[in-house]
Design a protein around this motif. Structure first.
Motif, PDB file in Angstrom:
ATOM      1  N   ARG A 192      36.610 -18.262 -31.209  1.00  0.00           N
ATOM      2  CA  ARG A 192      37.494 -18.973 -30.288  1.00  0.00           C
ATOM      3  C   ARG A 192      37.736 -18.095 -29.072  1.00  0.00           C
ATOM      4  O   ARG A 192      37.903 -16.884 -29.197  1.00  0.00           O
ATOM      5  CB  ARG A 192      38.797 -19.370 -30.953  1.00  0.00           C
ATOM      6  N   ALA A 193      37.727 -18.716 -27.897  1.00  0.00           N
ATOM      7  CA  ALA A 193      37.868 -17.939 -26.665  1.00  0.00           C
ATOM      8  C   ALA A 193      38.172 -18.846 -25.483  1.00  0.00           C
ATOM      9  O   ALA A 193      37.963 -20.060 -25.542  1.00  0.00           O
ATOM     10  CB  ALA A 193      36.576 -17.168 -26.380  1.00  0.00           C
ATOM     11  N   THR A 194      38.653 -18.230 -24.425  1.00  0.00           N
ATOM     12  CA  THR A 194      38.751 -18.899 -23.129  1.00  0.00           C
ATOM     13  C   THR A 194      38.107 -17.979 -22.104  1.00  0.00           C
ATOM     14  O   THR A 194      38.178 -16.758 -22.226  1.00  0.00           O
ATOM     15  CB  THR A 194      40.214 -19.166 -22.696  1.00  0.00           C
ATOM     16  N   GLU A 195      37.456 -18.579 -21.137  1.00  0.00           N
ATOM     17  CA  GLU A 195      36.909 -17.796 -20.038  1.00  0.00           C
ATOM     18  C   GLU A 195      38.012 -17.593 -19.015  1.00  0.00           C
ATOM     19  O   GLU A 195      39.008 -18.319 -19.002  1.00  0.00           O
ATOM     20  CB  GLU A 195      35.718 -18.523 -19.411  1.00  0.00           C
ATOM     21  N   TRP A 226      49.493 -24.380 -11.830  1.00  0.00           N
ATOM     22  CA  TRP A 226      49.323 -24.138 -13.261  1.00  0.00           C
ATOM     23  C   TRP A 226      48.671 -22.795 -13.537  1.00  0.00           C
ATOM     24  O   TRP A 226      47.723 -22.405 -12.877  1.00  0.00           O
ATOM     25  CB  TRP A 226      48.476 -25.242 -13.882  1.00  0.00           C
ATOM     26  N   GLN A 227      49.181 -22.099 -14.531  1.00  0.00           N
ATOM     27  CA  GLN A 227      48.587 -20.844 -14.983  1.00  0.00           C
ATOM     28  C   GLN A 227      48.275 -20.965 -16.469  1.00  0.00           C
ATOM     29  O   GLN A 227      49.112 -21.421 -17.253  1.00  0.00           O
ATOM     30  CB  GLN A 227      49.557 -19.675 -14.805  1.00  0.00           C
ATOM     31  N   LEU A 228      47.105 -20.524 -16.841  1.00  0.00           N
ATOM     32  CA  LEU A 228      46.738 -20.491 -18.251  1.00  0.00           C
ATOM     33  C   LEU A 228      47.467 -19.308 -18.885  1.00  0.00           C
ATOM     34  O   LEU A 228      47.317 -18.171 -18.447  1.00  0.00           O
ATOM     35  CB  LEU A 228      45.222 -20.308 -18.407  1.00  0.00           C
ATOM     36  N   TYR A 251      43.495 -37.745 -43.056  1.00  0.00           N
ATOM     37  CA  TYR A 251      42.358 -37.039 -42.470  1.00  0.00           C
ATOM     38  C   TYR A 251      42.782 -35.654 -42.016  1.00  0.00           C
ATOM     39  O   TYR A 251      43.922 -35.435 -41.620  1.00  0.00           O
ATOM     40  CB  TYR A 251      41.799 -37.807 -41.259  1.00  0.00           C
ATOM     41  N   SER A 252      41.844 -34.729 -42.029  1.00  0.00           N
ATOM     42  CA  SER A 252      42.056 -33.395 -41.494  1.00  0.00           C
ATOM     43  C   SER A 252      41.883 -33.463 -39.981  1.00  0.00           C
ATOM     44  O   SER A 252      40.976 -34.142 -39.492  1.00  0.00           O
ATOM     45  CB  SER A 252      41.027 -32.443 -42.108  1.00  0.00           C
ATOM     46  N   GLU A 253      42.740 -32.777 -39.231  1.00  0.00           N
ATOM     47  CA  GLU A 253      42.629 -32.717 -37.774  1.00  0.00           C
ATOM     48  C   GLU A 253      42.683 -31.274 -37.313  1.00  0.00           C
ATOM     49  O   GLU A 253      43.400 -30.460 -37.884  1.00  0.00           O
ATOM     50  CB  GLU A 253      43.752 -33.497 -37.085  1.00  0.00           C
ATOM     51  N   PHE A 254      41.925 -30.985 -36.262  1.00  0.00           N
ATOM     52  CA  PHE A 254      41.877 -29.663 -35.653  1.00  0.00           C
ATOM     53  C   PHE A 254      42.268 -29.844 -34.197  1.00  0.00           C
ATOM     54  O   PHE A 254      41.662 -30.647 -33.494  1.00  0.00           O
ATOM     55  CB  PHE A 254      40.456 -29.101 -35.772  1.00  0.00           C
ATOM     56  N   HIS A 255      43.293 -29.128 -33.746  1.00  0.00           N
ATOM     57  CA  HIS A 255      43.714 -29.195 -32.355  1.00  0.00           C
ATOM     58  C   HIS A 255      43.512 -27.842 -31.696  1.00  0.00           C
ATOM     59  O   HIS A 255      44.095 -26.855 -32.127  1.00  0.00           O
ATOM     60  CB  HIS A 255      45.184 -29.574 -32.234  1.00  0.00           C
ATOM     61  N   CYS A 256      42.683 -27.815 -30.672  1.00  0.00           N
ATOM     62  CA  CYS A 256      42.561 -26.643 -29.809  1.00  0.00           C
ATOM     63  C   CYS A 256      43.620 -26.809 -28.745  1.00  0.00           C
ATOM     64  O   CYS A 256      43.599 -27.811 -28.015  1.00  0.00           O
ATOM     65  CB  CYS A 256      41.159 -26.594 -29.218  1.00  0.00           C
ATOM     66  N   VAL A 257      44.571 -25.897 -28.663  1.00  0.00           N
ATOM     67  CA  VAL A 257      45.711 -26.037 -27.765  1.00  0.00           C
ATOM     68  C   VAL A 257      45.607 -25.008 -26.645  1.00  0.00           C
ATOM     69  O   VAL A 257      45.580 -23.812 -26.904  1.00  0.00           O
ATOM     70  CB  VAL A 257      47.045 -25.856 -28.526  1.00  0.00           C
ATOM     71  N   VAL A 258      45.553 -25.512 -25.406  1.00  0.00           N
ATOM     72  CA  VAL A 258      45.528 -24.650 -24.237  1.00  0.00           C
ATOM     73  C   VAL A 258      46.910 -24.718 -23.613  1.00  0.00           C
ATOM     74  O   VAL A 258      47.388 -25.795 -23.270  1.00  0.00           O
ATOM     75  CB  VAL A 258      44.462 -25.116 -23.226  1.00  0.00           C
ATOM     76  N   MET A 259      47.562 -23.573 -23.477  1.00  0.00           N
ATOM     77  CA  MET A 259      48.931 -23.543 -22.962  1.00  0.00           C
ATOM     78  C   MET A 259      48.928 -23.182 -21.483  1.00  0.00           C
ATOM     79  O   MET A 259      48.385 -22.152 -21.091  1.00  0.00           O
ATOM     80  CB  MET A 259      49.752 -22.541 -23.769  1.00  0.00           C
ATOM     81  N   VAL A 260      49.497 -24.089 -20.684  1.00  0.00           N
ATOM     82  CA  VAL A 260      49.619 -23.858 -19.235  1.00  0.00           C
ATOM     83  C   VAL A 260      51.064 -24.028 -18.823  1.00  0.00           C
ATOM     84  O   VAL A 260      51.840 -24.690 -19.501  1.00  0.00           O
ATOM     85  CB  VAL A 260      48.725 -24.796 -18.394  1.00  0.00           C
TER      86      VAL A 260
END
Length: 195
Positions: free
Chosen positions: A152-155, A163-165, A186-195
């Protein structure tokens, strides 16, 4: 199924339309016991590849339907997609010895975001922009999504507008039986980007 992600770009956060733009990749991995120790030819025959070259409008596709071969297919979908393009898709047998399968999908486009009452603190509001992934039809008893810890990563994000990451995280959740017409969970996966 282990899931990972890479966020390459977040932008065009529209609080009025409740959408945001994102370029991202999703990665998945699982072990297919029926492929453990298979021949290299068998592994090669199961390669799935689809790539869209946006610049030249060329597309290379090698379709393979794993479920038609009697193999496990998580059939993952992004539930909050509004206008999303899959630019690249790959699925292959990564390790013949163990039957490990690797899956990846590169996407770009608009996703729905939850606004809630965060705008009350404007201009100091923040958002948790989510990429919500779940299997199309496999219930929790047949498929559980888990975080692929080393994947997992962000560039680096260009700070534009206001907005700032500030970070990212992954949430692994379960749907409520009441939200399904058949009462399934169901199983759920959330990728959460906080700004």
């Amino acid at each position: 199924v282990k899931l990972g992600y890479k966020i390459m770009q977040v932008g065009e956060i529209d609080c009025v339309k409740a959408v945001f733009f994102c370029n991202f990749k999703l990665f998945a991995s699982w072990d297919e016991l029926s492929l453990k120790g298979c021949s290299a030819e068998r592994a090669e025959s199961l390669l799935c590849l689809s790539k869209k070259d946006i610049g030249s409008r060329l597309s290379v596709t090698v379709p393979m339907h794993w479920d038609r071969q009697g193999l496990f297919d998580p059939d993952l979908l992004i539930t909050n997609a509004v206008e999303l393009t899959v630019n690249q898709f790959a699925q292959k047998v990564a390790k013949i010895k163990t039957g490990n399968v690797k899956w990846s999908q590169a996407c770009s486009g608009y996703l729905r975001m939850a606004i809630g009452d965060r705008l009350r603190v404007f201009p100091f509001d923040h958002h948790e922009l989510r990429i919500c992934v779940r299997p199309s039809s496999l219930e929790l008893s047949r498929l559980q999504l888990v975080l692929w810890k080393d994947n997992r990563a962000t560039e680096a994000q260009e700070e534009s507008n206001e907005w700032q990451l500030v970070g990212h995280r992954a949430d692994v959740l379960q749907t409520l039986p009441e939200s399904s017409s058949t009462g399934k969970v169901y199983s759920e996966f959330h990728c959460v980007v906080m700004v």
